[in-house]
Design a protein around this motif. Sequence first.
Motif, PDB file in Angstrom:
ATOM      1  N   VAL A  47     -10.650  -7.976  -8.757  1.00 29.65           N
ATOM      2  CA  VAL A  47     -10.190  -7.625  -7.907  1.00 29.65           C
ATOM      3  C   VAL A  47     -11.052  -6.285  -7.409  1.00 29.65           C
ATOM      4  O   VAL A  47     -11.607  -5.845  -7.691  1.00 29.65           O
ATOM      5  CB  VAL A  47      -9.123  -6.459  -8.429  1.00 29.65           C
ATOM      6  CG1 VAL A  47      -8.180  -6.208  -7.764  1.00 29.65           C
ATOM      7  CG2 VAL A  47      -7.939  -7.508  -8.816  1.00 29.65           C
ATOM      8  N   TYR A  48     -11.071  -6.335  -5.735  1.00 27.68           N
ATOM      9  CA  TYR A  48     -11.944  -5.313  -4.712  1.00 27.68           C
ATOM     10  C   TYR A  48     -10.863  -4.421  -3.927  1.00 27.68           C
ATOM     11  O   TYR A  48      -8.803  -4.309  -3.462  1.00 27.68           O
ATOM     12  CB  TYR A  48     -12.207  -5.856  -3.806  1.00 27.68           C
ATOM     13  CG  TYR A  48     -13.061  -6.966  -4.778  1.00 27.68           C
ATOM     14  CD1 TYR A  48     -12.766  -8.270  -4.527  1.00 27.68           C
ATOM     15  CD2 TYR A  48     -14.514  -6.375  -4.762  1.00 27.68           C
ATOM     16  CE1 TYR A  48     -13.995  -9.588  -4.841  1.00 27.68           C
ATOM     17  CE2 TYR A  48     -15.019  -7.262  -5.954  1.00 27.68           C
ATOM     18  CZ  TYR A  48     -14.684  -8.987  -5.691  1.00 27.68           C
ATOM     19  OH  TYR A  48     -15.414 -10.256  -6.275  1.00 27.68           O
ATOM     20  N   LEU A  49     -11.606  -3.362  -4.255  1.00 31.70           N
ATOM     21  CA  LEU A  49     -10.015  -2.004  -2.730  1.00 31.70           C
ATOM     22  C   LEU A  49     -11.144  -1.503  -1.438  1.00 31.70           C
ATOM     23  O   LEU A  49     -12.435  -1.392  -2.465  1.00 31.70           O
ATOM     24  CB  LEU A  49      -9.288  -0.965  -3.680  1.00 31.70           C
ATOM     25  CG  LEU A  49      -8.708   0.178  -3.145  1.00 31.70           C
ATOM     26  CD1 LEU A  49      -7.546  -0.968  -1.684  1.00 31.70           C
ATOM     27  CD2 LEU A  49      -8.472   0.876  -3.631  1.00 31.70           C
ATOM     28  N   GLN A  50     -11.384  -2.177  -0.635  1.00 32.60           N
ATOM     29  CA  GLN A  50     -12.128  -1.351  -0.240  1.00 32.60           C
ATOM     30  C   GLN A  50     -11.215   0.193   0.859  1.00 32.60           C
ATOM     31  O   GLN A  50     -10.245  -0.772   1.014  1.00 32.60           O
ATOM     32  CB  GLN A  50     -12.322  -3.150   1.268  1.00 32.60           C
ATOM     33  CG  GLN A  50     -13.412  -2.331   2.376  1.00 32.60           C
ATOM     34  CD  GLN A  50     -14.633  -1.682   1.960  1.00 32.60           C
ATOM     35  OE1 GLN A  50     -15.586  -3.318   1.755  1.00 32.60           O
ATOM     36  NE2 GLN A  50     -15.351  -0.710   2.670  1.00 32.60           N
ATOM     37  N   MET A  51     -12.524   1.027   1.101  1.00 32.62           N
ATOM     38  CA  MET A  51     -11.703   1.345   1.097  1.00 32.62           C
ATOM     39  C   MET A  51     -12.871   2.133   2.245  1.00 32.62           C
ATOM     40  O   MET A  51     -13.646   2.852   2.276  1.00 32.62           O
ATOM     41  CB  MET A  51     -11.945   2.959   0.153  1.00 32.62           C
ATOM     42  CG  MET A  51     -10.845   2.752  -1.019  1.00 32.62           C
ATOM     43  SD  MET A  51     -10.809   3.942  -2.484  1.00 32.62           S
ATOM     44  CE  MET A  51     -12.658   4.248  -2.720  1.00 32.62           C
ATOM     45  N   TYR A  69       1.273  -1.212   0.035  1.00 32.75           N
ATOM     46  CA  TYR A  69       0.295   0.150  -0.502  1.00 32.75           C
ATOM     47  C   TYR A  69       1.145   1.082   0.261  1.00 32.75           C
ATOM     48  O   TYR A  69       1.927   1.258   0.817  1.00 32.75           O
ATOM     49  CB  TYR A  69      -0.703  -0.236   1.316  1.00 32.75           C
ATOM     50  CG  TYR A  69      -1.604  -0.874   1.551  1.00 32.75           C
ATOM     51  CD1 TYR A  69      -1.022  -2.173   1.621  1.00 32.75           C
ATOM     52  CD2 TYR A  69      -3.284  -0.915   0.869  1.00 32.75           C
ATOM     53  CE1 TYR A  69      -2.515  -3.371   2.372  1.00 32.75           C
ATOM     54  CE2 TYR A  69      -3.793  -2.277   0.880  1.00 32.75           C
ATOM     55  CZ  TYR A  69      -4.114  -3.257   1.815  1.00 32.75           C
ATOM     56  OH  TYR A  69      -4.734  -4.347   1.586  1.00 32.75           O
ATOM     57  N   ALA A  70       0.487   3.153  -0.181  1.00 30.20           N
ATOM     58  CA  ALA A  70       0.758   4.209   0.023  1.00 30.20           C
ATOM     59  C   ALA A  70       0.980   3.974   1.108  1.00 30.20           C
ATOM     60  O   ALA A  70       0.111   3.580   1.371  1.00 30.20           O
ATOM     61  CB  ALA A  70      -0.011   4.528  -1.517  1.00 30.20           C
ATOM     62  N   ASP A  71       1.660   4.954   1.688  1.00 26.57           N
ATOM     63  CA  ASP A  71       1.918   5.175   2.807  1.00 26.57           C
ATOM     64  C   ASP A  71       0.485   5.939   2.952  1.00 26.57           C
ATOM     65  O   ASP A  71      -0.146   5.789   4.991  1.00 26.57           O
ATOM     66  CB  ASP A  71       2.638   5.723   2.825  1.00 26.57           C
ATOM     67  CG  ASP A  71       4.252   5.236   3.020  1.00 26.57           C
ATOM     68  OD1 ASP A  71       5.435   6.193   3.281  1.00 26.57           O
ATOM     69  OD2 ASP A  71       4.247   3.764   3.316  1.00 26.57           O
ATOM     70  N   PHE A  72      -0.459   6.908   1.998  1.00 30.35           N
ATOM     71  CA  PHE A  72      -1.381   7.635   2.544  1.00 30.35           C
ATOM     72  C   PHE A  72      -2.432   7.189   2.520  1.00 30.35           C
ATOM     73  O   PHE A  72      -3.018   7.185   3.270  1.00 30.35           O
ATOM     74  CB  PHE A  72      -1.433   8.747   1.496  1.00 30.35           C
ATOM     75  CG  PHE A  72      -2.302   8.270   0.205  1.00 30.35           C
ATOM     76  CD1 PHE A  72      -0.819   8.044  -0.838  1.00 30.35           C
ATOM     77  CD2 PHE A  72      -3.630   8.011   0.058  1.00 30.35           C
ATOM     78  CE1 PHE A  72      -1.437   7.177  -1.683  1.00 30.35           C
ATOM     79  CE2 PHE A  72      -3.522   7.018  -1.549  1.00 30.35           C
ATOM     80  CZ  PHE A  72      -3.084   7.097  -2.104  1.00 30.35           C
ATOM     81  N   GLY A  82      -3.431   2.112   6.563  1.00 29.93           N
ATOM     82  CA  GLY A  82      -4.332   1.031   7.199  1.00 29.93           C
ATOM     83  C   GLY A  82      -5.798   1.409   6.906  1.00 29.93           C
ATOM     84  O   GLY A  82      -6.826   0.291   7.124  1.00 29.93           O
ATOM     85  N   ARG A  83      -6.172   1.945   6.034  1.00 33.45           N
ATOM     86  CA  ARG A  83      -7.711   2.816   5.994  1.00 33.45           C
ATOM     87  C   ARG A  83      -8.161   1.742   4.790  1.00 33.45           C
ATOM     88  O   ARG A  83      -9.654   1.183   4.713  1.00 33.45           O
ATOM     89  CB  ARG A  83      -7.903   4.291   5.456  1.00 33.45           C
ATOM     90  CG  ARG A  83      -7.407   4.899   6.175  1.00 33.45           C
ATOM     91  CD  ARG A  83      -7.204   6.222   5.839  1.00 33.45           C
ATOM     92  NE  ARG A  83      -6.751   6.558   4.882  1.00 33.45           N
ATOM     93  CZ  ARG A  83      -7.530   7.030   3.978  1.00 33.45           C
ATOM     94  NH1 ARG A  83      -8.489   7.811   3.665  1.00 33.45           N
ATOM     95  NH2 ARG A  83      -6.353   7.607   2.359  1.00 33.45           N
TER      96      ARG A  83
END
Length: 126
Positions: A80-84, A61-64, A67-68
């Motif tokens: 593929v998923y991205l849970q934000m 992950y990018a630092d920004f 953990g979100r």
Amino acid sequence: QVQLVESGGGLVQAGGSLRLSCAASGRTFISNYAMGWFRQAPGKEREFVSVITSSGGSTYYADFVKGRFTISRDNAKNTVYLQMNSLEPEDTAVYYCAADRARWAARRDPVDYDYWGQGTQVTVSS
């Protein structure tokens, strides 16, 4: 030819959540690719968000992200998923998924990716 289609973007208030999906269509099998998420805000360059290797064994992950966000994949569903979670106004951007033939490399530079989706808009209001 790999065809990728993102979905799940939208307008959300700060602190809210969205789940982005990236589905591969046709005779594409994403199990052969590392899959990345990138984003591009108006007037800014496209930037790395997250990547997952072809088997799903490694994620970065990018630092920004702090953990979100969580990236995941379901190779059986070719998705593929991205849970934000805990979204911030600074997360407002067009989000793109991309496929990289270097399935184990987990690369972060957009130029290394071979195929791209059309993007999905994420807008976070304050």
